[in-house]
Design a protein around this motif. Structure first.
Motif, PDB file in Angstrom:
ATOM      1  N   TYR A   4       0.866  -1.177   0.000  1.00 42.52           N
ATOM      2  CA  TYR A   4       0.000   0.000   0.000  1.00 42.52           C
ATOM      3  C   TYR A   4       0.900   1.223   0.000  1.00 42.52           C
ATOM      4  O   TYR A   4       1.924   1.244   0.680  1.00 42.52           O
ATOM      5  CB  TYR A   4      -0.921   0.004   1.223  1.00 42.52           C
ATOM      6  N   ILE A   6       1.277   5.574   0.280  1.00 37.26           N
ATOM      7  CA  ILE A   6       0.693   6.852   0.670  1.00 37.26           C
ATOM      8  C   ILE A   6       1.676   7.944   0.261  1.00 37.26           C
ATOM      9  O   ILE A   6       2.852   7.899   0.641  1.00 37.26           O
ATOM     10  CB  ILE A   6       0.450   6.936   2.198  1.00 37.26           C
ATOM     11  N   VAL A  12       1.203   8.031  -6.458  1.00 36.95           N
ATOM     12  CA  VAL A  12       0.103   7.078  -6.283  1.00 36.95           C
ATOM     13  C   VAL A  12      -0.292   6.517  -7.646  1.00 36.95           C
ATOM     14  O   VAL A  12      -0.494   5.306  -7.792  1.00 36.95           O
ATOM     15  CB  VAL A  12      -1.102   7.739  -5.583  1.00 36.95           C
ATOM     16  N   GLY A  22      -3.180   2.744  -3.356  1.00 38.62           N
ATOM     17  CA  GLY A  22      -2.620   3.845  -2.588  1.00 38.62           C
ATOM     18  C   GLY A  22      -3.612   4.944  -2.321  1.00 38.62           C
ATOM     19  O   GLY A  22      -4.740   4.928  -2.803  1.00 38.62           O
ATOM     20  N   THR A  23      -3.162   5.908  -1.533  1.00 35.20           N
ATOM     21  CA  THR A  23      -3.957   7.071  -1.166  1.00 35.20           C
ATOM     22  C   THR A  23      -3.129   8.320  -1.374  1.00 35.20           C
ATOM     23  O   THR A  23      -1.968   8.376  -0.976  1.00 35.20           O
ATOM     24  CB  THR A  23      -4.378   7.001   0.318  1.00 35.20           C
ATOM     25  N   ALA A  25      -2.051  11.909  -0.409  1.00 42.78           N
ATOM     26  CA  ALA A  25      -2.008  12.656   0.837  1.00 42.78           C
ATOM     27  C   ALA A  25      -1.151  13.899   0.633  1.00 42.78           C
ATOM     28  O   ALA A  25       0.061  13.810   0.509  1.00 42.78           O
ATOM     29  CB  ALA A  25      -1.429  11.793   1.951  1.00 42.78           C
ATOM     30  N   GLN A  30      -4.732  14.222   5.846  1.00 45.93           N
ATOM     31  CA  GLN A  30      -4.961  13.165   4.859  1.00 45.93           C
ATOM     32  C   GLN A  30      -3.976  12.019   5.061  1.00 45.93           C
ATOM     33  O   GLN A  30      -4.352  10.839   5.006  1.00 45.93           O
ATOM     34  CB  GLN A  30      -4.818  13.717   3.434  1.00 45.93           C
ATOM     35  N   ALA A  31      -2.720  12.359   5.285  1.00 42.91           N
ATOM     36  CA  ALA A  31      -1.692  11.336   5.480  1.00 42.91           C
ATOM     37  C   ALA A  31      -1.966  10.523   6.736  1.00 42.91           C
ATOM     38  O   ALA A  31      -1.848   9.296   6.733  1.00 42.91           O
ATOM     39  CB  ALA A  31      -0.311  11.991   5.557  1.00 42.91           C
ATOM     40  N   ALA A  34      -4.939   8.085   6.231  1.00 43.45           N
ATOM     41  CA  ALA A  34      -4.543   6.931   5.417  1.00 43.45           C
ATOM     42  C   ALA A  34      -3.602   6.009   6.191  1.00 43.45           C
ATOM     43  O   ALA A  34      -3.715   4.784   6.104  1.00 43.45           O
ATOM     44  CB  ALA A  34      -3.877   7.413   4.129  1.00 43.45           C
ATOM     45  N   LEU A  53       5.781   4.757   1.933  1.00 42.29           N
ATOM     46  CA  LEU A  53       5.496   6.177   2.127  1.00 42.29           C
ATOM     47  C   LEU A  53       6.513   7.000   1.350  1.00 42.29           C
ATOM     48  O   LEU A  53       7.694   6.648   1.317  1.00 42.29           O
ATOM     49  CB  LEU A  53       5.612   6.565   3.602  1.00 42.29           C
ATOM     50  N   THR A  57       5.759  12.427   2.998  1.00 43.15           N
ATOM     51  CA  THR A  57       4.663  11.929   3.830  1.00 43.15           C
ATOM     52  C   THR A  57       5.206  11.391   5.147  1.00 43.15           C
ATOM     53  O   THR A  57       4.655  11.660   6.213  1.00 43.15           O
ATOM     54  CB  THR A  57       3.880  10.830   3.082  1.00 43.15           C
TER      55      THR A  57
END
Length: 105
Positions: A4, A6, A12, A22-23, A25, A30-31, A34, A53, A57
């Protein structure tokens, strides 16, 4: 879920092209949302095995990342350089290995 990510929107997208969810951020809030989702969701087996990461982030979540690394074996947290390159003062993985084993690879 094995991996995953972030971080920034472009990264992403790049990770999604190779099958890594992923997300995006761009703020600490936001970070953090997630990160909490990826590290505390569901059962232990449902968590990602490797959480990637961006360095930017990780810098926003420095305390949370350290706490997770100290208390948990999963997920393994890996930091990658962001779009602007490596953050000032951060060592590369190769540099860390050299220091740990005392020889050049």
């Amino acid at each position: 879920m094995d991996y995953y990510f972030i971080g920034e929107r472009e990264l992403v997208l790049a990770f999604s092209l190779v099958g890594v969810a992923g997300t995006v951020a761009s703020t600490r809030e936001q970070a953090l949302a997630a990160f909490v989702w990826a590290t505390e969701q569901g059962s232990y087996e449902e968590r990602p095995k490797i959480l990637i990461l961006s360095e930017q982030t990780a810098a926003m979540l420095e305390e949370e990342v350290l706490s997770c690394q100290l208390k948990s074996t999963r997920p393994l947290i890996v930091e990658v350089p962001g779009l602007q390159g490596r953050l000032e003062g951060k060592k590369s993985l190769t540099d860390l290995i050299r220091e740990a084993i005392g020889m050049h690879i």
